[in-house]
Design an enzyme around this catalytic site. Structure first.
Site, short mmCIF file in Angstrom:
data_model
loop_
_atom_site.label_atom_id
_atom_site.label_comp_id
_atom_site.label_asym_id
_atom_site.label_seq_id
_atom_site.Cartn_x
_atom_site.Cartn_y
_atom_site.Cartn_z
N TYR A 33 0.82 -1.21 0.00
CA TYR A 33 0.00 0.00 0.00
C TYR A 33 0.85 1.25 0.00
O TYR A 33 2.07 1.20 0.18
CB TYR A 33 -0.95 -0.01 1.21
N ARG A 52 8.23 4.17 -4.64
CA ARG A 52 8.26 3.25 -3.48
C ARG A 52 7.26 2.12 -3.69
O ARG A 52 7.54 0.96 -3.35
CB ARG A 52 7.97 4.03 -2.20
N ARG A 99 -7.78 -21.12 -1.02
CA ARG A 99 -6.73 -20.63 -0.14
C ARG A 99 -5.51 -21.55 -0.24
O ARG A 99 -5.60 -22.73 0.09
CB ARG A 99 -7.21 -20.58 1.31
N LYS A 144 6.36 -1.69 1.90
CA LYS A 144 5.17 -1.15 2.58
C LYS A 144 4.04 -2.16 2.42
O LYS A 144 3.13 -2.01 1.60
CB LYS A 144 4.81 0.22 1.98
N GLU A 176 12.86 2.74 13.75
CA GLU A 176 11.84 3.74 13.40
C GLU A 176 10.68 3.60 14.37
O GLU A 176 10.77 2.84 15.33
CB GLU A 176 11.38 3.54 11.95
N LEU A 200 11.14 1.63 6.79
CA LEU A 200 10.45 2.07 5.59
C LEU A 200 11.10 3.37 5.13
O LEU A 200 11.27 4.28 5.94
CB LEU A 200 8.97 2.31 5.89
#
Ligand code: PDD
Length: 279
Positions: A33, A52, A99, A144, A176, A200
């Site tokens: 995302y 990114r 699945r 991300k 971070e 990130l």
């Protein structure tokens, strides 16, 4: 009027947007995302966010490649030119027939985007409390990924201790925040951990470094030990939605005099001016 969202080529009201329970985003968190600010209708640092995104997609081996122009065309109809907002954009590996951990042979990626108003974060001017925690995330923090269980558990623990953010420590060094990058000021020098798979690569982080350098403020991208963090004159956590937040209390101890510091004041002012100039 109800919020319009984008889902797989269509614009529709939020309440009408539906994704299959077999979507791998739902079953496995198999997706990536972006969070892109839109100040008065202008997408902030769109190219950097999309770069990114492309890195995240290639790291999880998800083949989807749209041009910047195509993304702009998709995203712009979602934003309101009278407001400060942010776009949440998510791409998953799509709906598989059943699945199975292995990649499906023919799934079509699910592309979803929605826009929300940026809520002013009260801690911005007065500062926030933060707590250090063991960084128990995985080895690909530069991606991300929507798979955010570790981050949300860390953030929740921080909140339950009356703090706004968890500052993460790995092998004695700070990485971070649970959903932010970290800066410290030590002996007048601005420092932030160097880019690596442990963090990130934040877009806000890049903007701060650029603004500092353009104003003759040296930035040292290097390791920061827990001891250095504890002795820092200033600590900030940074992200697209909250911007630059001064941390005034760490693990129950005041940071310096317990008030936002002078370098934060300066960089925050530069950041606000820069935002205005591009919106
Ligand atoms: N998160 N590090 C982590 C783990 C993050 O989740 C974020 C942002 C950042 C800062 O990146 P940027 O400056 O590009 O926003 C650093 C977003 C806002 C989120 O998950 O909502």
């Amino acid at each position: 009027m109800e919020h319009k969202v984008y889902l797989n080529g269509e614009y529709l009201p939020l309440s009408k947007a539906r994704v299959s329970v077999l979507d791998r985003g739902f079953l496995f968190g198999d997706g990536v995302y972006e969070v892109i600010p839109a100040y008065h209708g202008k997408l902030f640092r769109l190219e950097a966010h999309l770069q990114r995104l492309e890195n995240s997609l290639s790291n999880i081996r998800l083949g989807l490649s749209y041009s910047v122009e195509k993304w702009r065309e998709i995203l712009l109809p979602l934003v309101d030119e009278t407001k400060d907002q942010y776009i949440y954009l998510q791409i998953t590996r799509g709906v598989a027939p059943k699945r199975d951990h292995a990649f499906p042979t023919s799934a079509v990626p699910t592309v979803f985007a929605m826009c929300s108003d940026i809520q002013y974060f009260e801690g911005r001017e007065v500062g926030v409390k933060a707590v250090t925690m063991d960084d128990n995330r995985w080895e690909m923090c530069h991606v991300k990924a929507t798979t955010l269980l570790a981050n949300i558990l860390l953030r929740q623990q921080a909140i339950e201790q009356g703090c706004a953010e968890a500052i993460l420590v790995k092998n004695g060094y700070v990485t971070e925040g649970a959903a932010s990058n970290l800066f410290v000021v030590i002996d007048g020098e601005l420092m932030t951990p160097a880019k690596s798979a442990d963090i990130l690569p934040g877009i806000t982080r890049d903007v701060i470094i650029e603004l500092a350098q353009a104003n003759d403020i040296k930035v040292n991208e290097n390791v920061i030990s827990l001891e250095a963090l504890q002795a820092a004159d200033e600590i900030w956590v940074t992200s697209s939605t909250r911007e630059i937040i001064p941390v005034v209390e760490l693990d129950g101890q005041p940071v310096a005099d317990g008030h936002p510091g002078p370098l934060w004041r300066k960089i925050n002012e530069l950041f606000q001016q820069y935002k205005q100039s591009v919106s």
